[in-house]
Write an enzyme that holds these catalytic residues in place. Structure first.
Site, mmCIF file in Angstrom:
data_model
loop_
_atom_site.group_PDB
_atom_site.id
_atom_site.type_symbol
_atom_site.label_atom_id
_atom_site.label_comp_id
_atom_site.label_asym_id
_atom_site.label_seq_id
_atom_site.Cartn_x
_atom_site.Cartn_y
_atom_site.Cartn_z
ATOM 1 C CG ASP A 129 39.151 -24.964 96.205
ATOM 2 O OD1 ASP A 129 38.622 -26.080 96.094
ATOM 3 O OD2 ASP A 129 38.495 -23.910 96.340
ATOM 4 C CD GLU A 144 38.060 -24.228 104.064
ATOM 5 O OE1 GLU A 144 39.157 -24.698 104.392
ATOM 6 O OE2 GLU A 144 37.831 -23.006 103.999
ATOM 7 C CE1 TYR A 153 34.989 -20.373 101.398
ATOM 8 C CE2 TYR A 153 35.589 -18.278 100.399
ATOM 9 C CZ TYR A 153 34.630 -19.226 100.737
ATOM 10 O OH TYR A 153 33.315 -19.004 100.400
ATOM 11 N NE ARG A 183 37.285 -14.444 95.466
ATOM 12 C CZ ARG A 183 37.246 -15.751 95.719
ATOM 13 N NH1 ARG A 183 36.102 -16.307 96.091
ATOM 14 N NH2 ARG A 183 38.323 -16.489 95.600
ATOM 15 C CE LYS A 227 41.599 -19.019 97.364
ATOM 16 N NZ LYS A 227 40.751 -20.260 97.277
ATOM 17 C CG HIS A 281 40.214 -24.670 100.369
ATOM 18 N ND1 HIS A 281 39.010 -25.364 100.322
ATOM 19 C CD2 HIS A 281 39.932 -23.413 99.941
ATOM 20 C CE1 HIS A 281 38.057 -24.567 99.884
ATOM 21 N NE2 HIS A 281 38.577 -23.377 99.651
#
Length: 375
Positions: A270, A118, A94, A15, A75, A96
């Site tokens: 994740d 997120e 993101y 991506r 990511k 996490h």
């Protein structure tokens, strides 16, 4: 603002943080876009498309980080990227953090502004930047599970939908949110017998109203889970607590009660995973086996369908990216409560409760950070 889009370097992550259309929109607002060469290639977007949209192409990831005030990614940064991140640089991606202690400490050390997709949260508790990828991962979960149920891949050798005269597979979905709903719909569409569990009776009533007849709802508790896994062929973990570690609903001892060749797909991996024996895997090596149970725990499932995923993600993130670029992160977060909740680590301080609790770190009020920030 100078906005950078680096190429993702996580294993098999195809991506990209921004489409050419997203570049064009930000350029329309007067911002400078720096895109690493071939960043969009894995998603089907050529360098020429970014140039036509008004981006400047840079040859290396280091060049992008060095020049950009704001980084838009997909990511979380990996270890190779940590030294490239500058103090006061805004990272919009993101993260996490609650499942990544090393990453958390690295971002604290770099004193960057980490705004996590997120945890951007609307007043109705919806997570607008997580929903698109949850939809993708949820729809992929039965697809991947069906594949790994095949005998050559160490599964039980069961066709998810069965055939006339042969029962279909039993699919258990833990969690009735976006991931769980999408997983149940696809599994049901393939002909499986599906049970979806949640702790919210209101949510179970809603699901019962629109799900097809081969989906049944059940209240989630340890007893019901222990009973259901004994006859399940595919189990999808779809539990999310925003910004915090997922609870372990299936523990190590429960695996011994499952039938050999059962497949578990933990979409929550994740965020630490809701199946105790799960740990993050990659698209290159997606599965492992414990007690004859096949574990599929790829932490970036949507990366396998990057064209769909990148378009879906940019559709959701672009309005927020425009606001951040136009106003600056401080003013944008002062005006927009959803964006404010996206702030996780700022100038070396943890400002999100779930992250602080996960790693025993002091929590600083996001309001005090914003009050002390200058535009």
């Amino acid at each position: 603002m100078i906005i950078g889009v680096p190429k993702e370097i996580k294993n098999n992550e195809n991506r990209v943080g921004l489409t050419p259309a997203g570049v064009a929109e930000l350029r329309k607002h007067g911002h400078t876009l720096l895109v690493q060469s071939t960043a969009g290639e894995g998603s089907g977007f050529a360098d020429e498309e970014y140039q036509t949209a008004g981006a400047t192409l840079l040859p290396t990831i280091a060049d992008v980080y060095e020049q950009a005030e704001m980084i838009i990614k997909v990511k979380e940064p990996i270890a190779e990227e940590y030294p490239l991140i500058k103090e006061n640089q805004l990272l919009f991606t993101y993260f996490h953090f609650a499942s990544g202690e090393e990453l958390t400490h690295a971002m604290i050390e770099r004193k960057a502004i980490c705004l996590a997709y997120e945890t951007v949260e609307l007043s109705n508790r919806a997570l607008p930047l997580l929903i698109p990828m949850s939809e993708v991962a949820g729809r992929m979960a039965p697809q991947e599970g069906a594949k790994y149920l095949e005998k050559p891949l160490k599964g039980r050798g069961i066709l998810l939908g069965g055939v006339p005269g042969v029962k279909p597979a039993n699919v258990l979905v833990l969690g009735g949110g976006v991931v769980g709903t999408q997983a149940a719909k696809v599994a049901a569409g393939l002909g499986a017998q599906v049970t979806i569990m949640d702790i919210s009776l209101n949510r179970l009533r809603e699901l019962d109203d629109f799900m097809p007849k081969n989906v049944i709802t059940q209240y989630s508790n340890e007893y019901n889970i222990r009973e259901a896994i004994k006859t399940s062929d595919l189990i999808v973990g779809a539990v999310l607590i925003p910004g915090a570690k997922a609870p372990h609903l299936i523990t190590r001892d429960m695996l011994k009660t499952m039938r050999p060749g059962t497949v578990v797909v933990d979409v929550a991996v994740d965020q630490g995973g809701c199946i105790e024996t799960c740990h993050p895997t990659t698209h290159e090596n997606p599965t492992f086996i414990i007690d004859d149970v096949v574990h599929y725990c790829v932490a970036n499932m949507p990366g396998a369908v990057p064209y769909t995923s990148t378009l879906a993600l940019t559709n959701a993130t672009l309005p927020y990216a425009v606001k951040l670029a136009n106003l600056g992160w401080q003013e944008a977060c002062r005006r927009d409560e959803a964006l404010r909740l996206g702030l996780n680590v700022v100038h070396g301080e943890v400002v999100y409760k779930g992250v602080a609790e996960a790693w025993g770190l002091p929590l600083v009020s996001v309001d005090s950070v914003l009050e002390g920030a200058t535009v």
